[in-house]
Design an enzyme around this catalytic site. Sequence first.
Site, PDB file in Angstrom:
ATOM      1  N   HIS A   1      16.302   4.273 -43.330  1.00  0.00           N
ATOM      2  CA  HIS A   1      15.829   3.237 -44.259  1.00  0.00           C
ATOM      3  C   HIS A   1      15.116   3.867 -45.464  1.00  0.00           C
ATOM      4  O   HIS A   1      15.458   3.597 -46.618  1.00  0.00           O
ATOM      5  CB  HIS A   1      14.879   2.286 -43.509  1.00  0.00           C
ATOM      6  CG  HIS A   1      14.285   1.216 -44.372  1.00  0.00           C
ATOM      7  ND1 HIS A   1      14.736  -0.084 -44.338  1.00  0.00           N
ATOM      8  CD2 HIS A   1      13.291   1.243 -45.277  1.00  0.00           C
ATOM      9  CE1 HIS A   1      14.044  -0.808 -45.202  1.00  0.00           C
ATOM     10  NE2 HIS A   1      13.144  -0.029 -45.791  1.00  0.00           N
ATOM     11  N   GLU A   2      14.151   4.708 -45.173  1.00  0.00           N
ATOM     12  CA  GLU A   2      13.385   5.308 -46.266  1.00  0.00           C
ATOM     13  C   GLU A   2      14.252   6.230 -47.115  1.00  0.00           C
ATOM     14  O   GLU A   2      14.061   6.339 -48.323  1.00  0.00           O
ATOM     15  CB  GLU A   2      12.162   6.059 -45.722  1.00  0.00           C
ATOM     16  CG  GLU A   2      11.147   5.171 -45.008  1.00  0.00           C
ATOM     17  CD  GLU A   2      10.728   3.934 -45.806  1.00  0.00           C
ATOM     18  OE1 GLU A   2      10.741   3.981 -47.053  1.00  0.00           O
ATOM     19  OE2 GLU A   2      10.408   2.912 -45.178  1.00  0.00           O
TER      20      GLU A   2
HETATM   21 ZN   LIG Z   1      11.871  -0.569 -47.342  1.00  0.00          ZN
END
Ligand SMILES: [Zn+2]
Length: 684
Positions: A472-473
């Site tokens: 995600h990051e």
């Molecule tokens: Zn996020």
Amino acid sequence: MTSTMHNPLLQPWNTAYGLPPFAEIEAAHFEPAFATALAEHRSDLDAIAAQVEPPSFANTLAAFDRTGRLLTRLEHLFYTLAASATSPALQAAQRALAAPLAAHNSAVYMHSGLFKRVDALYQERQALGLTPEQLRLLERVHLDFVRAGAQLAPAAQTRYAQVMEHLAELNTQFAQNVLADESGYQLILRSDDELLGLPDFLRAAARQAAQERGLGDVHAITLSRSSIVPFLTFSERRDLREQAWRAWVSRGENAGATDNRAITQQILTLRNEQARLHGHACYADYALADTMAGSREAVTGLLSRVWEPALAAAEGERQALLGMMASLGHSFELQAWDWRFYAEKVRKARYDLDEAEVKPYFPLDAMVAALFDCAHRLFGLRFVAQPEVAGYHPDVVVYEVQGADGAARGVFLQDNFARATKRSGAWMNALRWQARNGLDALPVILNNNNFAKGAPGEPTLLSFDDARTLFHEFGHGLHGLLSNVEFERLSGTQVLRDFVELPSQIFEHWMSEPEVLKKHARHYQTGEAIPDALLAKLKAAELFNQGYETVRYTASALVDMAAHSLNHEQGPDVVDFEARTLAAYGLPAAIGMNHRMTHFQHLFSSSGYAAGYYVYMWAEVLDADGYEAFVEAGSPFDPQVADQLRACIYSSGNSREPGEAYRAFRGRDAAVEPMLRGRGLLPA
Ligand SMILES: [Zn+2]
């Protein structure tokens, strides 16, 4: 005292990639450096406003976008260190600088001479012959001025600036209180009996945490997610689970110096005043006016479409948990500190899936390699570690990011481990945005995670959820690194906030692709690829407990919307308000909240996600629908779809309207069904 004559923050940074000379920087450098940078920025703005030539795009908008680069450089560094490597001295500087920085921001956007020129251009924007990106910048900057109070009457402007300064101080204090409660707590486990049920990976991490905190030969559970969540999942000691849970959910609600209850109430009061000064009935109306969703109705429409089916799914899961309890002869009432424990037992019984069996296939290094491999196959990027280049902490790894032609196009700093001087959660930020307009430097993008570090000589093993967070990051990171725009204001992740989670969430899809897992998820001892049987079990168990997860998330989003929809002048008693709101929505007690208002950093450490926690689900509609483009093309690495995704989404920053950008990628608006299906909320 530090002499300003030798302040490295005010010198050119003749370092590799122009990174800050981290080792030379002290907290005491910031206040004098900011004083210089603020004055420089003010005089640059005055110079734009004082020009005798009539306003043009070049002498006003492009010039405005170039101002304040010393200030921006300082702010990026200051917030990076405050979030990831703080100290009492840096925290004191943060408290001292919060109000002056907010006051400066108000002064910029209430600069009447400057706004006059921007507004004059805005009024005739269609006749100026601008490129689409130039027009977007003009509209964006004009809106930034309006939303920061440029059009308010002088008396209202004075009050508005006071409100913003006070809010900045309260947000800073809120965040520091949460960090103090988090780093101040540890559950010390001394006996075998207290370790009952804990798998090896958690014992190793807890031993490591105890050593880092100087506690000696014991085990310590901390309030970092990668410590507390597995503890709640595996500990056989119900009394200790309850103790840990209560500590976790009462962050910011403990009497004394770190109590956030009154602070949260005051923030809500001031946000309401901010909205009323703009002529809005409530803060949510003000916040949502500048989003894709556009209105409270659109947000609550999406949340309520999810809420009832999610409650029904969670009730089904609760019944399964009760059945498991009965079979074990456990006759107490299921509580919030029990849910994960019994859910894990049901998962094991029903799907034969054991988290402790999964983790050895997810060593951190292999998952980082998976990130880079996906970025290479999709976008042609290469990440080359630069071990001789130092970050702000020994755990930070610096990479040069090269394009398909081998040329450097960015710098990536990855900081993966939890520590007491770092705030909780996971995030991306920039030390330098990509832009042209006279800024000839590579973007510098950071990712922070909070994984529990493996013991010395042992690898750090991730859970499936941790690996998802890593992806995600990194998706946010690619949004920063692939940015290809002219103007800094439009660069990277500086997009509408219900669009910003699209590049991050869509990247999570590659993490669960069997093709990616078979290649990268390898047992850390044997090197064996994750077995098909285990993959099949992971797949089969995918939807289990999604009701619980969806209810918890949606409840937080509903509380956020409710709190920011109040139109009373005085903010509520937040503990009471939260309890009443959740009771009205029917949140089951056994699910419980772990984003209580008194530590809900998304809402109260800044205004970034205030009346905006819904954005994850909003963007999930986009990412679920968007990823189907790869499914339809028959490959998760289809080059044409990947190229469209890069061009329309990852590279375009805020240079085009987000709905238009999405349609350019997908050929149509997003449908909501793929998101509902992905969470198991549509009848099969
Ligand atoms: Zn996020």
